[in-house]
Design a protein around this motif. Structure first.
Motif, PDB file in Angstrom:
ATOM      1  N   HIS A   6       1.409  24.776  46.266  1.00  0.00           N
ATOM      2  CA  HIS A   6       2.188  23.651  45.748  1.00  0.00           C
ATOM      3  C   HIS A   6       1.429  22.350  45.991  1.00  0.00           C
ATOM      4  O   HIS A   6       0.880  22.155  47.084  1.00  0.00           O
ATOM      5  N   PHE A   7       1.440  21.472  44.994  1.00  0.00           N
ATOM      6  CA  PHE A   7       0.902  20.128  45.155  1.00  0.00           C
ATOM      7  C   PHE A   7       1.986  19.122  44.778  1.00  0.00           C
ATOM      8  O   PHE A   7       2.708  19.323  43.794  1.00  0.00           O
ATOM      9  N   TYR A   8       2.071  18.055  45.578  1.00  0.00           N
ATOM     10  CA  TYR A   8       2.934  16.921  45.217  1.00  0.00           C
ATOM     11  C   TYR A   8       2.050  15.695  45.156  1.00  0.00           C
ATOM     12  O   TYR A   8       1.285  15.429  46.096  1.00  0.00           O
ATOM     13  N   VAL A  52       0.110  28.202  40.801  1.00  0.00           N
ATOM     14  CA  VAL A  52       0.252  26.809  41.254  1.00  0.00           C
ATOM     15  C   VAL A  52       1.567  26.215  40.745  1.00  0.00           C
ATOM     16  O   VAL A  52       1.981  26.477  39.614  1.00  0.00           O
ATOM     17  N   VAL A  53       2.219  25.449  41.623  1.00  0.00           N
ATOM     18  CA  VAL A  53       3.372  24.635  41.218  1.00  0.00           C
ATOM     19  C   VAL A  53       3.018  23.186  41.558  1.00  0.00           C
ATOM     20  O   VAL A  53       2.596  22.900  42.679  1.00  0.00           O
ATOM     21  N   PHE A  54       3.161  22.303  40.582  1.00  0.00           N
ATOM     22  CA  PHE A  54       2.836  20.889  40.774  1.00  0.00           C
ATOM     23  C   PHE A  54       4.117  20.059  40.701  1.00  0.00           C
ATOM     24  O   PHE A  54       4.902  20.206  39.757  1.00  0.00           O
ATOM     25  N   HIS A  55       4.307  19.200  41.690  1.00  0.00           N
ATOM     26  CA  HIS A  55       5.507  18.348  41.744  1.00  0.00           C
ATOM     27  C   HIS A  55       5.071  16.882  41.726  1.00  0.00           C
ATOM     28  O   HIS A  55       4.082  16.519  42.356  1.00  0.00           O
ATOM     29  N   THR A  56       5.857  16.073  41.057  1.00  0.00           N
ATOM     30  CA  THR A  56       5.635  14.625  41.158  1.00  0.00           C
ATOM     31  C   THR A  56       6.971  13.913  41.078  1.00  0.00           C
ATOM     32  O   THR A  56       7.941  14.461  40.523  1.00  0.00           O
ATOM     33  N   ILE A  57       7.025  12.717  41.666  1.00  0.00           N
ATOM     34  CA  ILE A  57       8.161  11.820  41.420  1.00  0.00           C
ATOM     35  C   ILE A  57       7.574  10.516  40.891  1.00  0.00           C
ATOM     36  O   ILE A  57       6.693   9.909  41.530  1.00  0.00           O
ATOM     37  N   LEU A  58       8.030  10.135  39.700  1.00  0.00           N
ATOM     38  CA  LEU A  58       7.586   8.869  39.112  1.00  0.00           C
ATOM     39  C   LEU A  58       8.428   7.749  39.718  1.00  0.00           C
ATOM     40  O   LEU A  58       9.662   7.833  39.720  1.00  0.00           O
ATOM     41  N   HIS A  59       7.740   6.716  40.216  1.00  0.00           N
ATOM     42  CA  HIS A  59       8.434   5.621  40.902  1.00  0.00           C
ATOM     43  C   HIS A  59       8.425   4.311  40.122  1.00  0.00           C
ATOM     44  O   HIS A  59       8.923   3.296  40.611  1.00  0.00           O
ATOM     45  N   GLY A  60       7.825   4.318  38.928  1.00  0.00           N
ATOM     46  CA  GLY A  60       7.703   3.066  38.177  1.00  0.00           C
ATOM     47  C   GLY A  60       9.011   2.625  37.537  1.00  0.00           C
ATOM     48  O   GLY A  60      10.012   3.358  37.544  1.00  0.00           O
ATOM     49  N   GLU A  61       8.990   1.437  36.932  1.00  0.00           N
ATOM     50  CA  GLU A  61      10.173   0.913  36.218  1.00  0.00           C
ATOM     51  C   GLU A  61      10.332   1.640  34.887  1.00  0.00           C
ATOM     52  O   GLU A  61       9.360   2.230  34.414  1.00  0.00           O
ATOM     53  N   PRO A  62      11.491   1.717  34.238  1.00  0.00           N
ATOM     54  CA  PRO A  62      12.697   0.978  34.584  1.00  0.00           C
ATOM     55  C   PRO A  62      13.736   1.798  35.356  1.00  0.00           C
ATOM     56  O   PRO A  62      14.686   1.210  35.859  1.00  0.00           O
ATOM     57  N   SER A  63      13.582   3.141  35.474  1.00  0.00           N
ATOM     58  CA  SER A  63      14.676   3.883  36.100  1.00  0.00           C
ATOM     59  C   SER A  63      14.188   5.032  36.978  1.00  0.00           C
ATOM     60  O   SER A  63      14.388   6.204  36.653  1.00  0.00           O
ATOM     61  N   PRO A  64      13.540   4.697  38.102  1.00  0.00           N
ATOM     62  CA  PRO A  64      13.127   5.726  39.044  1.00  0.00           C
ATOM     63  C   PRO A  64      14.326   6.243  39.837  1.00  0.00           C
ATOM     64  O   PRO A  64      15.344   5.528  39.891  1.00  0.00           O
ATOM     65  N   PRO A  65      14.297   7.401  40.475  1.00  0.00           N
ATOM     66  CA  PRO A  65      13.171   8.325  40.446  1.00  0.00           C
ATOM     67  C   PRO A  65      13.278   9.313  39.287  1.00  0.00           C
ATOM     68  O   PRO A  65      14.381   9.666  38.870  1.00  0.00           O
ATOM     69  N   VAL A  66      12.121   9.758  38.792  1.00  0.00           N
ATOM     70  CA  VAL A  66      12.082  10.883  37.846  1.00  0.00           C
ATOM     71  C   VAL A  66      11.206  11.963  38.487  1.00  0.00           C
ATOM     72  O   VAL A  66      10.019  11.738  38.716  1.00  0.00           O
ATOM     73  N   TYR A  67      11.855  13.080  38.784  1.00  0.00           N
ATOM     74  CA  TYR A  67      11.136  14.209  39.394  1.00  0.00           C
ATOM     75  C   TYR A  67      10.705  15.173  38.286  1.00  0.00           C
ATOM     76  O   TYR A  67      11.527  15.550  37.432  1.00  0.00           O
TER      77      TYR A  67
END
Ligand SMILES: C[S@@+](CC[C@H](N)C(=O)[O-])C[C@H]1O[C@@H](n2cnc3c(N)ncnc32)[C@H](O)[C@@H]1O
Length: 199
Positions: A6-8, A52-67
Motif C-alpha cells: 500500500h502507498f499513501y 498494489v493499492v494506492f491511496h491519496t487524499i486531495l487537500h486542495g480547494e474548494p471542497s477537501p477532503p477527497v479520498y
C-alpha cells in the motif's frame, strides 16, 4: 512474502472536477506529482502491479477532503501517462457521493474519508512513514502488507505524523537526499521486488 503493498501520498491537488488537463502542475495544484506517483506505484513495462493499492487524499480547494483509492487487481483502461491518470481522477471527483464510497471507474474508489479514518481502518497493517531522517530502509524489516506514507512536494503535517506514530508507524529513510515522491515509490517497489520477487 508480501501479499500486498500500500502507498499513501498526501496531495495538495484541487478538489473540483474542473481540472485543466493542460495545466496539471499549475492550476490543478501539482496534480502532475500525484499522477507520477500513481504511475510509479503500478506500471511495469506492458503490465500493471496487481498487488498494489494506492491511496491519496486531495487537500486542495474548494471542497477537501477527497479520498481516492486505486486497486491494482481491479484497475482497467487507465494508461500510464499523466493525462490519462488525471482524467480518471477528474471522473472520481465528478462522481463522488457525499454519503458513501463509490467505485467511480473500475478499480478506483472515491469518498469523503479523512486521514484519521483511513489510518484507523487499516490499523491491521504495518505503517512506514517515509522521512529523510528515518531509519535506513536496508536496516528495516518490511512486514507482510506494508503501508508506506509519503508527502507530495510538501511533507505530511506534524499532526498527521504524530497520528501515524500513535499507530506504531516506523520512520524509514532512503538516505539523506530528498527525492521526488514518485522516485521514492519506484525505489521501494524495486527494493521489494529484489527481496521478494524471484521470477
Ligand atoms: C519531494 S519530497 C518533500 C520535500 C521536502 N521534504 C519538503 O517538504 O519540501 C516528497 C516526499 O518524499 C519522501 N522522501 C523524499 N526523500 C526521501 C528520503 N531520502 N527518504 C525517505 N523519504 C523521502 C518524503 O515522504 C517526502 O515528504
Amino acid at each position: 512474502m508480501i501479499t500486498c503493498r500500500h502507498f499513501y501520498v498526501k496531495s495538495h491537488a484541487v478538489t473540483t472536477p474542473e481540472i485543466n488537463l493542460k495545466d496539471l502542475p499549475g492550476s490543478a495544484g501539482r496534480l502532475d506529482i500525484l499522477a507520477r506517483c500513481i504511475n510509479a506505484s503500478f506500471w511495469l513495462s506492458h503490465d500493471i502491479r496487481r498487488d498494489v493499492v494506492f491511496h491519496t487524499i486531495l487537500h486542495g480547494e474548494p471542497s477537501p477532503p477527497v479520498y481516492i483509492r486505486f486497486e491494482g487487481s481491479k484497475l482497467r483502461k487507465v494508461s500510464p501517462d499523466e493525462r490519462s491518470i488525471a482524467i480518471f481522477i477528474k471522473k472520481a471527483i465528478e462522481r463522488i457521493k457525499e454519503e458513501k464510497e463509490i467505485e467511480s471507474t473500475p478499480g478506483i474508489f472515491v469518498s469523503r474519508k479523512n486521514f484519521e479514518r483511513l489510518i484507523k481502518e487499516h490499523r491491521d497493517k504495518k505503517y512506514y512513514l517515509l522521512v529523510e531522517d528515518g531509519k535506513y530502509i536496508e536496516h528495516v524489516e518490511i512486514c507482510n502488507e506494508p503501508f508506506f506514507f509519503l508527502g507530495d512536494h510538501k511533507d505530511l503535517d506534524d499532526d498527521e505524523k504524530e497520528l501515524l506514530y500513535e499507530y506504531d508507524a516506523e520512520p524509514i529513510s532512503l538516505g539523506k537526499r530528498s527525492y521526488l515522491a514518485s522516485h521514492c515509490i519506484t525505489i521501494i517497489n524495486w527494493l521489494l521486488d529484489r527481496k521478494f520477487c524471484r521470477e
